[in-house]
Each structure stands twice: as structure tokens, then as C-alpha cells.
Design a protein around this motif. Structure first.
Motif, short mmCIF file in Angstrom:
data_model
loop_
_atom_site.label_atom_id
_atom_site.label_comp_id
_atom_site.label_asym_id
_atom_site.label_seq_id
_atom_site.Cartn_x
_atom_site.Cartn_y
_atom_site.Cartn_z
N ARG A 100 0.81 -1.23 0.00
CA ARG A 100 0.00 0.00 0.00
C ARG A 100 0.84 1.28 0.00
O ARG A 100 1.77 1.38 -0.78
CB ARG A 100 -1.00 -0.02 1.17
CG ARG A 100 -2.11 -1.02 0.91
CD ARG A 100 -3.30 -0.81 1.85
NE ARG A 100 -4.31 -1.84 1.63
CZ ARG A 100 -5.18 -2.22 2.54
NH1 ARG A 100 -5.19 -1.66 3.73
NH2 ARG A 100 -6.07 -3.14 2.26
N SER A 231 -15.83 0.57 -2.30
CA SER A 231 -14.38 0.38 -2.46
C SER A 231 -13.87 -0.15 -3.79
O SER A 231 -13.21 0.55 -4.52
CB SER A 231 -13.82 -0.52 -1.36
OG SER A 231 -13.88 0.18 -0.16
N ASP A 261 -18.39 3.00 7.33
CA ASP A 261 -17.06 2.46 7.01
C ASP A 261 -16.68 3.02 5.65
O ASP A 261 -17.10 2.51 4.62
CB ASP A 261 -17.10 0.92 6.98
CG ASP A 261 -15.79 0.33 6.48
OD1 ASP A 261 -14.78 1.06 6.49
OD2 ASP A 261 -15.78 -0.85 6.09
N SER A 294 -9.02 3.44 6.84
CA SER A 294 -7.69 2.82 6.89
C SER A 294 -6.58 3.85 7.01
O SER A 294 -6.70 4.96 6.51
CB SER A 294 -7.42 2.03 5.60
OG SER A 294 -8.15 0.85 5.57
N LYS A 297 -4.19 3.53 3.23
CA LYS A 297 -4.74 3.73 1.88
C LYS A 297 -4.50 5.19 1.51
O LYS A 297 -3.36 5.64 1.55
CB LYS A 297 -6.21 3.32 1.84
CG LYS A 297 -6.39 1.80 2.00
CD LYS A 297 -7.86 1.38 1.90
CE LYS A 297 -8.02 -0.12 2.02
NZ LYS A 297 -9.46 -0.48 2.09
C1 LIG Z 1 -9.95 -1.61 2.77
C2 LIG Z 1 -11.26 -1.64 3.43
C3 LIG Z 1 -11.41 -2.27 4.68
C4 LIG Z 1 -10.29 -2.98 5.34
O1 LIG Z 1 -9.31 -2.07 5.75
P1 LIG Z 1 -7.89 -2.60 6.26
O2 LIG Z 1 -7.21 -1.37 6.75
O3 LIG Z 1 -7.22 -3.21 5.07
O4 LIG Z 1 -8.13 -3.59 7.32
C5 LIG Z 1 -12.65 -2.26 5.25
N1 LIG Z 1 -13.69 -1.65 4.67
C6 LIG Z 1 -13.58 -1.04 3.47
C7 LIG Z 1 -14.81 -0.41 2.88
C8 LIG Z 1 -12.35 -0.99 2.81
O5 LIG Z 1 -12.24 -0.39 1.64
#
Ligand SMILES: *Cc1c(COP(=O)(O)O)cnc(C)c1O
Length: 470
Positions: A100, A231, A261, A294, A297
Motif C-alpha cells: 500500500r 471500495s 465504514d 484505513s 490507503k
Molecule cells: C480496505 C477496506 C477495509 C479494510 O481495511 P484494512 O485497513 O485493510 O483492514 C474495510 N472496509 C472497506 C470499505 C475498505 O475499503
């Protein structure tokens, strides 16, 4: 005089190589590096001999032993590690398999500072007593997101699980059918909900969910509404989801918690070709009680899961026993603090590598591709074709799903070797290079290549092409 005699007793490098091969000991250095390390040992011996620091009566065999012993001492220091620096020529900025987000300088410095010795990780320097590890970034996150409180855990999967467990364990959580996503690596929203101890209630259809769908699902067992960023895919056509604020109002009117989320999450606006990533600030302003995202990201830090939201919820989550199992380690925390500082000083676009890669302009990328191609000119002497081509890169990391970022790369068509086999050789070097293979061409998208990567790539290609004569 004496020194000169000693120097004559130094065996030839080839002799030393043979001697090493006869020793029943694993040598992990390839021939080139073995010779290099032997030469270093020889030159050390020479210096000592010339200074008179070696017993002048050493026989040739003892000289050889000295050099071989020194060789193994240096070789120990260059033991090959499994986790390696890799050159990313794929054009995927937040490539999960390639680690990442690359860290900004300030984050790297902060990691170094913290890892070298002790730190005030959980120590309150003012009172001289126990402190809280979250305190190092909470204030910053509050300032940046506009939330009342914040908390950090190991990754976003953990953040979602903690939030759901804390708010809805044993109760129902309503989620739109269009948002029951699998992120990859077996992270599926329905599974995470189950593991948190909450009960999933699906509403709406794959392409459309109306506010009334949520409303009808509310009953005395309902604890929360969860919204999830899709995502890694986009639903196009006849689609729709309620406005964020509308969803929050519905939840609050029914005394429910409302969680978002946002996956990658971004602290500054990002819009490409009409697709915008929701900012964490917008989600907080819309009324979400908890927003999870995250660290590695779009944010650009190391692995971490962030929770920003209302004080009452965040404080309750800090008391969850599960938190101990999900806690962030000090190195990731240091990287996070360093990265957040760049946002606070307004320098994120320039200083955070992922952002400069995403914002690289077409002329910049074209120039970078031309410069990279320049380093590979020699390939045409071997009959390989080299040229600059247009590419389409991806943001990756679950951000900007479906959006292709126009860019540039170098295309290499090998002669008398398949592109696949050259790509394989490129992955096997000391610094592996990961690129794209299309038909019989290798494509090096320059967007994510860092300074100096072009020279390493050219060196490696020269080795390969010289071993693959037409
Ligand atoms: C990437 C992602 C996750 C997981 O995140 P990590 O930091 O990799 O554990 C959870 N929810 C969504 C919507 C994501 O895009």
C-alpha cells in the motif's frame, strides 16, 4: 620489504572462490557479490599488512584463512531478507500486495525516532505516570476531521469490528444490499458483522436502496445502521442510495447509532472524472456517530484503522476488552503521527508520496516516461523495441473504484525471449521490479516509480538482455 612479501601471499580471487565452494557452508551471496565481498576482505588485509599490523611470517594458507574468515563476517551482514524493497511499475498507487502507501519523510523519521529506543508511548511525561497510546494522534484527528473524539487500532477491519461489537453486540445492524462488499483477503462485511456479535439485517436491492427500506427494518432489536464504501467496484446505471445526512437523521430519530465504514477514507477532497471519494470531514458533518477508515490507503500512513466520531461512542469503545487485541503498535502509530502532521501543515499533496502520484499531471508523467526510456536506450542495440506508451493507472486501495487514471509508461518488446520470462527475471533480482505484461510487451507504468528506480530498472534489464543475446 616484509609487507611486500606478505602481499604476494594473497591468493587470487578465483582461488578464494574455489576455496569457498569447497567449504561445506551455505553461501547465500551470488557470484558477483561473493567476488565483491572477497575483494573487500583482500583490500582490508592489504591495508593491515602495509601498516605492519599483521604478523609478517603468515604463510599463504594462513593469509587465505584470514581473508575467508573476514569474508564470512561481511557476508553475515548481507543475509538476504525475505521482505524486500520492490519497484512498483504497475501503476497501481495503493497496491495492497506491494505494501500500500509509501511513507512520507516525516513518517519515516518519526518511525526511526521511536524504534531506536524508548518512547513515551503510554507514559504521561507531565504527571510521570501511565499515559494513553491513542493520545498521540487523537487531538490531531479531531482537528482534521471535525469529530469530537478519535481512536486508532491495528487496521480498518479491526476498527469496523470494534465499532460494531461495541455498539450492536447481540443486536441488529441494518445494511444496504448494495454495500455488502468483499474487500479482498476474506474481509466480507457479512462475516465481520457476524464476528462482531451483531446480527445483519439486509435491506433494499443490489442497485437501489431507499430510505424507506431502512425505516421499515427498524424494530426494538435494532441497534445501528451501517453504511459501507463499495471500495473496489462500482454499480452503474439505475442506482441509488439515500443521502448520508438523511440516513443519519433516520438513525437518530430512532435512537440508533449510525456508522460509516468509508474504507480508504480521505482527509482532503479527491475527485477524478466525476468520481469523488467521501472525505471523513463530510461524513462527520453529515452526522455519523462513528466513521472508520484505513491508515495505509489514501491517508498515506502505515497499517492502521481509524475511528472518528462522537465522544460518547468513542469513549465507550476505549473500554471494550477487545480493544487490547486490536491495538496499534508503536511503529505504525509513529508513522501515523508523522503523516497526520503533513495534513495539519497543509503539505500533504507535496509530501505524501501517494498524493503526488495521484496528482501527477500528464506532461509530468510523459517526461518521466521519456527519461526512463532514455535509460533503456541500449535495449535497441539488442534488437529489443522500446517506446513510450499511454497507460491507465489505478488508485487502488479501494479508492476511486472504476476510475482509470491516464498516464504514461515505457513499453519494452523483447527479442528472442517472452515478455513473461523477462518479467519473471525482473522479479528475481536483488530489488525486484513488478511491471505489467501485455501480449508480448512489458509495460513499466512510471506513475509509482520513485526517484532512482529508473536506473535500477535499466541495470537489471542490461543484465537480462546481456544474458539473453538475440
Ligand atoms: C480496505 C477496506 C477495509 C479494510 O481495511 P484494512 O485497513 O485493510 O483492514 C474495510 N472496509 C472497506 C470499505 C475498505 O475499503
Amino acid at each position: 620489504m616484509k609487507a611486500n612479501e606478505l602481499l604476494r601471499r594473497i591468493p587470487a580471487v578465483e582461488q578464494l572462490v574455489i576455496h569457498l565452494q569447497r567449504q561445506n557452508r551455505a553461501n547465500w551471496l551470488d557470484h558477483e557479490n561473493t567476488v565483491k565481498a572477497l575483494r573487500t576482505a583482500i583490500s582490508e588485509f592489504r591495508q593491515l599488512a602495509q601498516r605492519g599490523d599483521v604478523e609478517p611470517t603468515l604463510a599463504q594458507e594462513q593469509v587465505m584463512e584470514w581473508i575467508i574468515r573476514r569474508y564470512w563476517e561481511t557476508a553475515e551482514l548481507v543475509v538476504e531478507q525475505s521482505l524486500k524493497k520492490v519497484i512498483n511499475a504497475t501503476g497501481v498507487v495503493l497496491h495492497t500486495n506491494l505494501g500500500r502507501a509509501p511513507l512520507c519523510v516525516r513518517a519515516r523519521q518519526q518511525v526511526m525516532t521511536v524504534m531506536e529506543g524508548y518512547s513515551n508511548l503510554e507514559y504521561d511525561l507531565e504527571s510521570g505516570g501511565r499515559g494513553e497510546r491513542y493520545s498521540h494522534v487523537e487531538k490531531r484527528l479531531i482537528e482534521l476531521t471535525g469529530a469530537e473524539a478519535a481512536l486508532v487500532v491495528n487496521n480498518n477491519a479491526a476498527a469496523v469490528m470494534l465499532a460494531l461489537g461495541g455498539v450492536a453486540r447481540g443486536k441488529e445492524v441494518i445494511v444496504s444490499r448494495g454495500e455488502l462488499v468483499e474487500i479482498g483477503g476474506a474481509f466480507r462485511i457479512p462475516d465481520v458483522i457476524r464476528q462482531s456479535g451483531a446480527v445483519l439485517v439486509e435491506v433494499g436491492a443490489t442497485n437501489k436502496t431507499h430510505i424507506q427500506d431502512y425505516e421499515r427494518a427498524i424494530n426494538p432489536a435494532t441497534a445501528a445502521i451501517l453504511k459501507v464504501h463499495t471500495s473496489n467496484f462500482a454499480v452503474v446505471g439505475f442506482t441509488g442510495q439515500p443521502e448520508m445526512a438523511e440516513l443519519c437523521q433516520l438513525a437518530h430519530a430512532n435512537n440508533l447509532a449510525v456508522i460509516n465504514d468509508v474504507g480508504s477514507g480521505t482527509l482532503q477532497p479527491l475527485e477524478v472524472q466525476g468520481t469523488a471519494e467521501p472525505t471523513v470531514q463530510e461524513c462527520i458533518a453529515a452526522g455519523f456517530d462513528i466513521v472508520t477508515f484505513s491508515g495505509d490507503k489514501l491517508l498515506g500512513a502505515g497499517q492502521a484503522g481509524l475511528l472518528a466520531g462522537k465522544k460518547c461512542y468513542i469513549e465507550a469503545l476505549k473500554k471494550e476488552p477487545l480493544l487490547r487485541a486490536l491495538r496499534i503498535d508503536k511503529l505504525s502509530l509513529a508513522a501515523l503521527e508523522g503523516t497526520l502532521t503533513e495534513y495539519a501543515t497543509g503539505a500533504a499533496n507535496e509530501m505524501i508520496p501517494g498524493w503526488s502520484m495521484l496528482h501527477a499531471s500528464l506532461p509530468e508523467l510523459k517526461e518521466k516516461a521519456l527519461k526512463t526510456m532514455e535509460c533503456m536506450r541500449f535495449l535497441s542495440d539488442y534488437g529489443w523495441r522500446v517506446g513510450v506508451v499511454q497507460t491507465s493507472s489505478l488508485a487502488g486501495g479501494g479508492s476511486l473504484p472504476g476510475v482509470e487514471l491516464a498516464g504514461y509508461g515505457v513499453e519494452v518488446v523483447p527479442l528472442a525471449a517472452s515478455a513473461g520470462s523477462v518479467a519473471k527475471q525482473l522479479r528475481s533480482g536483488k530489488t525486484p521490479i513488478v511491471c505489467l505484461v501485455r501480449d508480448n510487451a512489458l509495460i513499466f507504468d512510471v506513475r509509482c516509480m520513485l526517484s532512482g528506480d529508473d536506473a535500477v530498472l535499466a541495470d537489471r534489464l542490461l543484465q537480462i538482455v546481456a544474458g539473453n543475446p538475440a
